[in-house]
Motif scaffolding. Structure first.
Motif, short mmCIF file in Angstrom:
data_model
loop_
_atom_site.label_atom_id
_atom_site.label_comp_id
_atom_site.label_asym_id
_atom_site.label_seq_id
_atom_site.Cartn_x
_atom_site.Cartn_y
_atom_site.Cartn_z
N LYS A 209 0.83 -1.20 0.00
CA LYS A 209 0.00 0.00 0.00
C LYS A 209 0.87 1.26 0.00
O LYS A 209 1.83 1.37 0.76
N ALA A 210 0.52 2.21 -0.87
CA ALA A 210 1.16 3.52 -0.88
C ALA A 210 0.30 4.47 -0.05
O ALA A 210 -0.89 4.63 -0.31
N LEU A 211 0.91 5.10 0.95
CA LEU A 211 0.18 5.91 1.91
C LEU A 211 0.50 7.39 1.76
O LEU A 211 1.64 7.81 1.94
N ARG A 212 -0.51 8.17 1.42
CA ARG A 212 -0.36 9.62 1.46
C ARG A 212 -0.65 10.07 2.90
O ARG A 212 -1.69 9.73 3.45
N ILE A 213 0.29 10.81 3.49
CA ILE A 213 0.08 11.30 4.84
C ILE A 213 0.30 12.82 4.86
O ILE A 213 0.93 13.37 3.97
N HIS A 214 -0.20 13.47 5.90
CA HIS A 214 0.03 14.91 6.04
C HIS A 214 -0.24 15.33 7.47
O HIS A 214 -0.97 14.66 8.21
N ASP A 215 0.38 16.44 7.85
CA ASP A 215 0.05 17.10 9.11
C ASP A 215 -0.93 18.23 8.89
O ASP A 215 -1.87 18.40 9.66
N TRP A 216 -0.70 19.02 7.83
CA TRP A 216 -1.56 20.17 7.56
C TRP A 216 -1.75 20.36 6.06
O TRP A 216 -0.86 20.08 5.27
N PHE A 217 -2.93 20.83 5.70
CA PHE A 217 -3.25 21.23 4.33
C PHE A 217 -3.43 22.74 4.40
O PHE A 217 -4.45 23.24 4.89
N VAL A 218 -2.42 23.48 3.95
CA VAL A 218 -2.37 24.90 4.27
C VAL A 218 -1.65 25.66 3.16
O VAL A 218 -0.88 25.07 2.38
N SER A 219 -1.88 26.97 3.08
CA SER A 219 -1.25 27.80 2.05
C SER A 219 0.02 28.45 2.58
O SER A 219 0.25 28.55 3.79
N GLN A 220 0.85 28.92 1.65
CA GLN A 220 2.06 29.65 2.03
C GLN A 220 1.71 30.90 2.82
O GLN A 220 2.39 31.23 3.81
N ASN A 221 0.69 31.62 2.40
CA ASN A 221 0.33 32.85 3.10
C ASN A 221 -0.11 32.57 4.53
O ASN A 221 0.19 33.34 5.45
N GLU A 222 -0.83 31.48 4.74
CA GLU A 222 -1.24 31.12 6.09
C GLU A 222 -0.03 30.82 6.96
O GLU A 222 0.03 31.23 8.13
N GLY A 297 -1.24 5.71 10.95
CA GLY A 297 -1.06 5.98 12.37
C GLY A 297 -0.66 7.41 12.68
O GLY A 297 -0.13 7.69 13.75
N VAL A 298 -0.94 8.33 11.76
CA VAL A 298 -0.57 9.73 11.95
C VAL A 298 -1.63 10.42 12.81
O VAL A 298 -2.81 10.43 12.47
N ARG A 299 -1.19 10.99 13.91
CA ARG A 299 -2.08 11.71 14.82
C ARG A 299 -2.50 13.03 14.19
O ARG A 299 -1.65 13.80 13.73
N PRO A 300 -3.81 13.33 14.18
CA PRO A 300 -4.25 14.62 13.62
C PRO A 300 -3.60 15.79 14.35
O PRO A 300 -3.52 15.79 15.58
N LYS A 301 -3.14 16.78 13.60
CA LYS A 301 -2.48 17.94 14.18
C LYS A 301 -3.43 19.15 14.17
O LYS A 301 -4.25 19.31 13.26
N THR A 302 -3.29 19.99 15.17
CA THR A 302 -4.13 21.18 15.31
C THR A 302 -3.42 22.41 14.77
O THR A 302 -2.23 22.37 14.41
N HIS A 303 -4.15 23.52 14.74
CA HIS A 303 -3.57 24.80 14.33
C HIS A 303 -2.47 25.20 15.31
O HIS A 303 -1.43 25.75 14.91
N GLU A 304 -2.67 24.93 16.60
CA GLU A 304 -1.65 25.27 17.59
C GLU A 304 -0.41 24.40 17.41
O GLU A 304 0.71 24.86 17.63
N ASP A 305 -0.61 23.14 17.02
CA ASP A 305 0.54 22.28 16.71
C ASP A 305 1.37 22.90 15.58
O ASP A 305 2.61 22.87 15.61
N MET A 306 0.67 23.44 14.58
CA MET A 306 1.37 24.07 13.46
C MET A 306 2.14 25.30 13.93
O MET A 306 3.29 25.52 13.53
N ARG A 307 1.53 26.08 14.78
CA ARG A 307 2.20 27.27 15.31
C ARG A 307 3.46 26.87 16.09
O ARG A 307 4.52 27.50 15.95
N GLU A 308 3.35 25.83 16.89
CA GLU A 308 4.51 25.36 17.65
C GLU A 308 5.61 24.86 16.73
O GLU A 308 6.81 25.13 16.95
N ALA A 309 5.24 24.15 15.67
CA ALA A 309 6.23 23.66 14.71
C ALA A 309 6.93 24.82 14.02
O ALA A 309 8.15 24.78 13.81
#
Length: 316
Positions: A209-222, A297-309
């Motif tokens: 299986k080929a797995l597409r994963i992500h933490d955030w779907f977001v724009s450069q401006n965001e 097994g990727v844990r959903p990330k929040t907006h605050e997680d993104m800010r911390e990253a």
């Protein structure tokens, strides 16, 4: 029971190192790392290092014997991407390895337009080869496709951001959204894939299986808006605060330059092709939120997680 005896090929580099550290610190696996003679990689005492000839199937196979799964994390600097991984896959089959995770960790090459993009041809060839061997019943595989690496991509400058210079190239205005993933999330997904119990239904779902994963779907401006907010906060709380490059954070708000990906693509060089694959109209990194992250097994990330990253990218 799950895979416990793991062989990793290429434990240095931008993705090999975090995957190795995550595998080792998890405490779930017995690790063997394949290295070139003379490599500076020094594993901890609990990890076995084996020096191999990466061009020789027998050398690799002998080193892999007793292993259950192979994690390939060799990069482009390893030489011919297809030849190196093909040799590793052949050796894994000869050694009796049950599962291989190829060194993919990039764009979606399973679907158009990614499956037709020239810049991804080497990994497409790798995937076609491992699929062929799986169809012959010789091995199984799982691949991970995280889109754009958020933290490393920003720090390295290829994602359109120059952190040291506090500048950004906005592709076609910067409002289109793309899939971004942290290197640590890629590593965590590998642990999750390898530690699934053989009797678990998910084990079969992950096979071939080929797995597409992500933490955030977001724009450069965001992303840039958040980073500018964090820079302003840092400047207000400590005007003398510096980042890892010694620059004064208070004087380092991002500048933004809008460029056309189509015009960049006309240059026909490697970086232009990379930008087209990642950020062009027909890119392979904007599939949205409906993917295989949960299966991986990727844990959903929040907006605050993104800010911390992003704080880590700016000041870490």
């Amino acid at each position: 029971m799950h895979f416990t005896k793991i062989v990793q090929a290429g434990a240095g580099g931008n993705i090999g190192r975090p995957i190795f550290e995550a595998l080792n610190s998890s405490g779930k696996f017995e690790l063997t790392v394949l290295c070139r003679p003379g490599s500076s990689f020094t594993p901890p005492e609990n990890v076995i290092r084996k020096d191999v000839d990466f061009t020789n199937v027998q050398s690799l196979s002998d080193a892999m014997k007793g292993g259950e799964a192979l994690v390939i994390t060799v990069g482009r600097t390893a030489g011919d991407v297809f030849a190196v991984q093909k040799t590793l896959i052949d050796a894994a089959i000869e050694a009796g390895i049950k599962r291989v995770i190829p060194s993919h960790y990039g764009t979606d090459t399973e679907r158009a337009p990614g499956k037709d993009q020239k810049i991804s041809q080497a990994i497409i060839n790798v995937m076609n080869y491992v699929k062929e061997k799986a169809n012959e019943g010789k091995i199984t595989w799982t691949s991970v496709m995280p889109g754009t690496w958020l933290d490393f991509g920003m720090k390295a400058g290829y994602a359109g951001f120059s952190i040291p210079n506090r500048s950004a190239i906005l592709f076609d205005g910067g409002n289109s959204r793309y899939n971004y993933t942290l290197c640590s999330t890629i590593a965590d997904s590998i642990i999750s894939i390898l530690s699934v119990d053989f009797a678990d239904e998910r084990f079969g779902q992950l096979e071939n299986k080929a797995l597409r994963i992500h933490d955030w779907f977001v724009s450069q401006n965001e992303l840039l808006d958040i980073m500018d907010e964090e820079l302003a906060k840092r400047a207000e709380s400590d005007p003398t605060a510096t980042n890892t490059d010694g620059e004064v954070a208070a004087a380092a708000k991002f500048t933004r330059q809008v460029v056309s990906v189509a015009e960049l693509a006309e240059q026909k060089n490697h970086l232009a092709m990379l930008y087209e694959a990642l950020f062009g109209v027909d890119n392979s990194c904007s599939w949205g939120t409906d993917d295989e992250s949960d299966l991986a097994g990727v844990r959903p990330k929040t907006h605050e997680d993104m800010r911390e990253a992003l704080r880590g990218v700016l000041f870490g």
